[in-house]
Design an enzyme around this catalytic site. Structure first.
Site, PDB file in Angstrom:
ATOM      1  N   HIS A 133       0.816  -1.220   0.000  1.00  0.00           N
ATOM      2  CA  HIS A 133       0.000   0.000   0.000  1.00  0.00           C
ATOM      3  C   HIS A 133       0.852   1.274   0.000  1.00  0.00           C
ATOM      4  O   HIS A 133       0.313   2.381  -0.059  1.00  0.00           O
ATOM      5  CB  HIS A 133      -1.010  -0.013   1.152  1.00  0.00           C
ATOM      6  CG  HIS A 133      -0.458   0.231   2.514  1.00  0.00           C
ATOM      7  ND1 HIS A 133      -0.276  -0.777   3.441  1.00  0.00           N
ATOM      8  CD2 HIS A 133      -0.063   1.368   3.128  1.00  0.00           C
ATOM      9  CE1 HIS A 133       0.193  -0.264   4.561  1.00  0.00           C
ATOM     10  NE2 HIS A 133       0.335   1.043   4.399  1.00  0.00           N
TER      11      HIS A 133
ATOM     12  N   SER B 202       4.353   2.976   7.700  1.00  0.00           N
ATOM     13  CA  SER B 202       3.967   1.848   6.848  1.00  0.00           C
ATOM     14  C   SER B 202       5.177   1.274   6.120  1.00  0.00           C
ATOM     15  O   SER B 202       6.017   2.014   5.603  1.00  0.00           O
ATOM     16  CB  SER B 202       2.924   2.290   5.821  1.00  0.00           C
ATOM     17  OG  SER B 202       1.688   2.540   6.423  1.00  0.00           O
TER      18      SER B 202
ATOM     19  N   ASP C 229       0.229  -7.754   1.732  1.00  0.00           N
ATOM     20  CA  ASP C 229       0.595  -6.333   1.787  1.00  0.00           C
ATOM     21  C   ASP C 229       2.123  -6.227   1.816  1.00  0.00           C
ATOM     22  O   ASP C 229       2.732  -5.872   2.826  1.00  0.00           O
ATOM     23  CB  ASP C 229      -0.029  -5.658   3.008  1.00  0.00           C
ATOM     24  CG  ASP C 229       0.127  -4.139   2.974  1.00  0.00           C
ATOM     25  OD1 ASP C 229       0.525  -3.612   1.916  1.00  0.00           O
ATOM     26  OD2 ASP C 229      -0.150  -3.498   4.010  1.00  0.00           O
TER      27      ASP C 229
END
Length: 257
Positions: A64, A203, A109
């Site tokens: 992402h 992230s 992910d």
């Protein structure tokens, strides 16, 4: 409420930036400049993330974190001070699930980036090895990144911050996050009582256990560092065969199985 932490990155132009602070990653401290030679600062037109150098030509981050005009900086500590050995690269190839429908908050992910040119190892640049075994519940691991040092208010620091957290039993995370499948390819990690956590802007950041890359930050609770809201990290051990096959040139599978 649970959400993908990257959403906060879309508001970067409105955020307050901080210089070195005494308040740190949530509950952490400024990293020692010599403890993160594998840590990459990853940016694009949409967000800021972190990544991990696993050899001189390859970096791992979260799927992402993908965006246009991606840039990978290595050998960075204080973003306002240039290290002599800082090196900047862009992706030559990106391997990840192209559609967000193909990956979820608990599966796939992960993005493997081939750099346009290999980096040179130096005092502040060196790869870390992939996890050689599954995560062990109760293990104390290290998180790091340039994410916010405050939550829910977002304050982004110039230097990375580090904190020690624990691997938590997956079934405990299922109790908090019922949307998790019976067996997800994620590592549940944090402090059950709260107080320490990765957060917005982290992230793709590494979860380091026993000197190896055990996970990549995927998602967690909001606000961050709340009791009973540990973070979820993509389990590197579960993807090691796919990673090694791509690096060796044995597969061109963009999306991991």
């Amino acid at each position: 409420m649970v959400l993908i932490r990257v959403l906060a990155n879309l508001l970067l132009l409105q955020l307050s930036y901080a210089q070195k602070s005494s308040e740190l990653v949530i509950g952490g401290d400024e990293c020692n400049i010599n403890e993160h030679p594998f840590l990459a600062f990853v940016t694009s037109d949409r967000r800021r993330c972190a990544g991990t150098l696993i050899n001189q030509e390859w970096v791992l981050t979260a799927a992402h974190c993908n965006g246009k005009y991606m840039k990978i900086e290595l050998g960075v500590h204080d973003k306002m001070v240039r290290n002599e050995d800082k090196q900047t690269r862009v992706p030559k190839q990106k391997f990840f699930c192209l559609s967000s429908k193909e990956y979820t908050m608990w599966d796939k992910d992960i993005m493997l980036i081939r750099l346009n040119t290999p980096v040179n190892n130096s005092t502040h640049i060196a790869p870390v090895s992939l996890a050689s075994r599954p995560p062990v519940v109760g293990s104390v691991c290290r998180i790091m990144g340039w994410g916010t040092i405050s939550s829910p208010k977002v304050i982004l620091p110039d230097v990375p911050h580090c904190a020690n957290i624990e691997i938590i039993k997956y079934s405990k995370c299922q109790g908090v996050h019922p949307e998790l499948p019976a067996k997800g390819r994620v590592v549940c990690a944090g402090i059950w009582q709260g107080g320490k956590d990765s957060c917005h802007g982290d992230s793709g950041a590494p979860l380091i256990c026993n000197g190896q890359l055990q996970g990549l930050l995927s998602w967690g609770g909001d606000p961050c560092a709340q009791p009973l809201q540990p973070g979820l990290y993509t389990d590197i051990f579960d993807y090691s065969d796919w990673i090694q096959s791509i690096i060796a040139g044995n597969t061109t599978a963009t999306c991991p199985p």
